[in-house]
Every structure is written in C-alpha cells, then in structure tokens.
Design a protein around this motif. Structure first.
Motif, PDB file in Angstrom:
ATOM      1  N   ALA A  47      26.172  35.284  36.272  1.00 18.31           N
ATOM      2  CA  ALA A  47      25.425  34.091  35.892  1.00 18.31           C
ATOM      3  C   ALA A  47      24.041  34.454  35.367  1.00 18.31           C
ATOM      4  O   ALA A  47      23.552  33.859  34.391  1.00 18.31           O
ATOM      5  N   GLN A  48      23.418  35.427  35.988  1.00 19.74           N
ATOM      6  CA  GLN A  48      22.101  35.862  35.530  1.00 19.74           C
ATOM      7  C   GLN A  48      22.172  36.552  34.175  1.00 19.74           C
ATOM      8  O   GLN A  48      21.162  36.660  33.477  1.00 19.74           O
ATOM      9  N   ALA A  49      23.362  37.009  33.796  1.00 17.33           N
ATOM     10  CA  ALA A  49      23.585  37.594  32.473  1.00 17.33           C
ATOM     11  C   ALA A  49      23.932  36.526  31.438  1.00 17.33           C
ATOM     12  O   ALA A  49      24.192  36.861  30.277  1.00 17.33           O
ATOM     13  N   GLY A  50      23.966  35.270  31.868  1.00 19.16           N
ATOM     14  CA  GLY A  50      24.210  34.178  30.937  1.00 19.16           C
ATOM     15  C   GLY A  50      25.573  33.518  31.023  1.00 19.16           C
ATOM     16  O   GLY A  50      25.831  32.540  30.324  1.00 19.16           O
ATOM     17  N   GLN A  51      26.458  34.036  31.868  1.00 15.15           N
ATOM     18  CA  GLN A  51      27.792  33.443  32.012  1.00 15.15           C
ATOM     19  C   GLN A  51      27.694  32.159  32.838  1.00 15.15           C
ATOM     20  O   GLN A  51      27.044  32.137  33.877  1.00 15.15           O
ATOM     21  N   ARG A  52      28.352  31.102  32.386  1.00 16.06           N
ATOM     22  CA  ARG A  52      28.277  29.826  33.092  1.00 16.06           C
ATOM     23  C   ARG A  52      29.619  29.309  33.596  1.00 16.06           C
ATOM     24  O   ARG A  52      29.675  28.548  34.562  1.00 16.06           O
ATOM     25  N   ALA A  53      30.718  29.685  32.956  1.00 12.48           N
ATOM     26  CA  ALA A  53      32.033  29.155  33.321  1.00 12.48           C
ATOM     27  C   ALA A  53      32.813  30.200  34.111  1.00 12.48           C
ATOM     28  O   ALA A  53      32.961  31.351  33.669  1.00 12.48           O
ATOM     29  N   PHE A  54      33.306  29.799  35.285  1.00  6.21           N
ATOM     30  CA  PHE A  54      34.022  30.708  36.172  1.00  6.21           C
ATOM     31  C   PHE A  54      35.361  30.095  36.577  1.00  6.21           C
ATOM     32  O   PHE A  54      35.445  28.895  36.842  1.00  6.21           O
ATOM     33  N   GLY A  55      36.389  30.952  36.658  1.00  2.11           N
ATOM     34  CA  GLY A  55      37.728  30.502  37.019  1.00  2.11           C
ATOM     35  C   GLY A  55      38.145  31.043  38.366  1.00  2.11           C
ATOM     36  O   GLY A  55      38.000  32.238  38.642  1.00  2.11           O
ATOM     37  N   GLU A  56      38.690  30.170  39.209  1.00  2.00           N
ATOM     38  CA  GLU A  56      39.142  30.542  40.547  1.00  2.00           C
ATOM     39  C   GLU A  56      40.613  30.178  40.717  1.00  2.00           C
ATOM     40  O   GLU A  56      41.059  29.142  40.243  1.00  2.00           O
ATOM     41  N   ASN A  57      41.343  31.037  41.447  1.00  2.00           N
ATOM     42  CA  ASN A  57      42.778  30.836  41.660  1.00  2.00           C
ATOM     43  C   ASN A  57      43.134  30.321  43.044  1.00  2.00           C
ATOM     44  O   ASN A  57      44.218  29.773  43.225  1.00  2.00           O
ATOM     45  N   TYR A  58      42.272  30.531  44.021  1.00  2.00           N
ATOM     46  CA  TYR A  58      42.578  30.201  45.406  1.00  2.00           C
ATOM     47  C   TYR A  58      41.670  29.067  45.861  1.00  2.00           C
ATOM     48  O   TYR A  58      40.443  29.138  45.736  1.00  2.00           O
ATOM     49  N   VAL A  59      42.283  28.014  46.390  1.00  2.00           N
ATOM     50  CA  VAL A  59      41.575  26.756  46.600  1.00  2.00           C
ATOM     51  C   VAL A  59      40.400  26.913  47.559  1.00  2.00           C
ATOM     52  O   VAL A  59      39.264  26.542  47.223  1.00  2.00           O
ATOM     53  N   GLN A  60      40.645  27.433  48.744  1.00  2.00           N
ATOM     54  CA  GLN A  60      39.570  27.491  49.736  1.00  2.00           C
ATOM     55  C   GLN A  60      38.464  28.449  49.306  1.00  2.00           C
ATOM     56  O   GLN A  60      37.278  28.158  49.449  1.00  2.00           O
ATOM     57  N   GLU A  61      38.858  29.602  48.787  1.00  2.00           N
ATOM     58  CA  GLU A  61      37.855  30.557  48.299  1.00  2.00           C
ATOM     59  C   GLU A  61      36.998  29.928  47.210  1.00  2.00           C
ATOM     60  O   GLU A  61      35.761  30.037  47.213  1.00  2.00           O
ATOM     61  N   GLY A  62      37.655  29.255  46.277  1.00  2.00           N
ATOM     62  CA  GLY A  62      36.909  28.624  45.190  1.00  2.00           C
ATOM     63  C   GLY A  62      35.990  27.519  45.679  1.00  2.00           C
ATOM     64  O   GLY A  62      34.838  27.417  45.247  1.00  2.00           O
ATOM     65  N   ALA A  63      36.479  26.686  46.594  1.00  2.00           N
ATOM     66  CA  ALA A  63      35.653  25.598  47.126  1.00  2.00           C
ATOM     67  C   ALA A  63      34.428  26.149  47.849  1.00  2.00           C
ATOM     68  O   ALA A  63      33.323  25.586  47.744  1.00  2.00           O
TER      69      ALA A  63
END
Length: 238
Positions: A47-63
């Motif tokens: 994110a500090q490098a400028g990335q804003r969109a992130f994809g997660e596959n596992y519900v609890q981990e992502g939440a």
C-alpha cells in the motif's frame, strides 16, 4: 532480495508493455494484488508503494485484514476484493467487509450477499465466475447459466453487476490461453449488450503465467500474488 515495491514496479511495467504491444491504452488494466496468507505488514508495504486493490480468498482471514486496516490505516482507503469460493454460512462476512466479489456462481449466494449487505453501504460490485475450460473440477457458470444469474443480480438493489471472472485451465501455450480469454471477453460483450443499464465493464482474468494473453484478449483486471509478495504460507489459512 527484491522488495515488494520493486516487484510492483516490475509487474506494472510488464502490464504496460503488454498493453502497448497489443495497442491498448495505458491504465486500462488494474493490478489486483492477491494478498491471501500474507501478513498485514506485507500488505502495508504494498500500500505504501501505491497499491490500493487487494484480493483475498479466505473469508475470516480477509475480514480480519479489512478490520485491521480500517482501524489502523483508514487513510490508505484500500479496496478489498473477495476472490475465493463462498460458503453460505460465511456469506455475511463477505457482504459486510468486501467492496467487490469475483466468484458469484449461484443464485443463492447472490441473494444472500444482497440481503446481508449492511444498510447504508454501497452496493457490492460483483463478477460472475465462468468455467471457460469445461473442467468439472472448476467452479463457474456455463454460457446459459450466466444470463439466468445475471437476470437475478440485475434485480438486486445491493449488488451491481460489473462483469465476469475466470480461472482457466493451466496451459502454457499462448494460443490456448488467448482462446480461453477471448471466449470470456465475447461473453462479457454479450452480457453488456443484454443489460445496457448495468455498468458491465470488468473482466477479471490473467495471472502471472498468462497475463499477456489476458491483456491481449481484453482483461481489465489481472490477479497477481506470488510475483508481488513471494511464496505463500498456507499453514494459517481460515
């Protein structure tokens, strides 16, 4: 050892070169950083490098990650995409935490996400997952099912249909990759013609090994994980 920032810069350069090669404009392909199994510190570095969109596959981990960054780094304004399979008993966590969902392939899940979206939240931007390879082991809709499910999604106020997603067969020759991706791009155009009132503008297809073919075929979002963050550790997935 290269840094996450350097990896993002390299991937971005590869995306731009592929766009230029096939005559596409710059910035028509979004980089989705697949951060599953990765710690918050790695996501923060991206994110500090400028990335804003992130994809997660596992519900609890992502939440948990959504909650962490909402609390500790709200200024980053990250955009969270759910790109894994959705079980009915976990759909509420997806509806409550994610701005995008890429993997809708059942009417039951679409209805649950709509009903469980918190009041006052923006609609979830959704993609339908398509099985372009015809493999029984892969999730996803066939062409007839796409339009049936699209009819339902277009009627649900808390979902906005944006396009299609696929995980094609793992093939290495460029022609086969391009053929599968072109098939999905054609389906997306049919969908856009049938539902002109919807903003159907998104194709989520292409990963490290087939990104160039996906870009030539018309993808608008490539999903890159290991090439950004390094090898994954699945020991703590949830």
């Amino acid at each position: 050892m290269t840094s996450i920032q350097q990896n993002i810069e390299q991937i971005t350069s590869q995306i731009e070169a592929a766009q230029q090669k096939c005559g596409r404009s710059r910035e028509t392909v979004q980089l989705l950083a697949v951060s599953k199994t990765k710690p918050n510190e790695a996501i923060l570095e991206a994110a500090q490098a400028g990335q804003r969109a992130f994809g997660e596959n596992y519900v609890q981990e992502g939440a948990n990650k959504v909650a962490h960054f909402s609390e500790h780094h709200p200024e980053l304004d990250l955009e969270w995409h759910f790109i894994g399979p959705i079980q009915s008993n976990k759909s509420r966590h997806v509806a409550e935490n994610f701005a995008w969902v890429h993997t809708i392939d059942r009417s039951k899940i679409a209805q649950r996400l709509n009903d469980q979206r918190p009041a006052g939240s923006e609609p979830i931007q959704v993609l339908m997952q398509v099985n372009t390879s015809g493999e029984q082991s892969k999730s996803g809709l066939n062409e007839d099912e796409i339009f049936e499910l699209a009819e339902l999604i277009s009627s649900l106020p808390n979902l906005t249909l944006r396009g299609l997603m696929s995980i094609p067969a793992n093939v290495t020759d460029y022609a086969s990759q391009l053929s599968a991706f072109t098939q999905l791009a054609e389906l997306k155009e049919k969908l856009a013609q049938r539902y002109p009132e919807q903003k159907i503008d998104t194709l989520s297809m292409g990963m490290s090994g087939d990104m160039e073919a996906a870009i030539e075929a018309g993808t608008t979002m490539v999903r890159i994980g290991t090439a950004i963050f390094g090898a994954r550790d699945y020991s703590n997935k949830a």
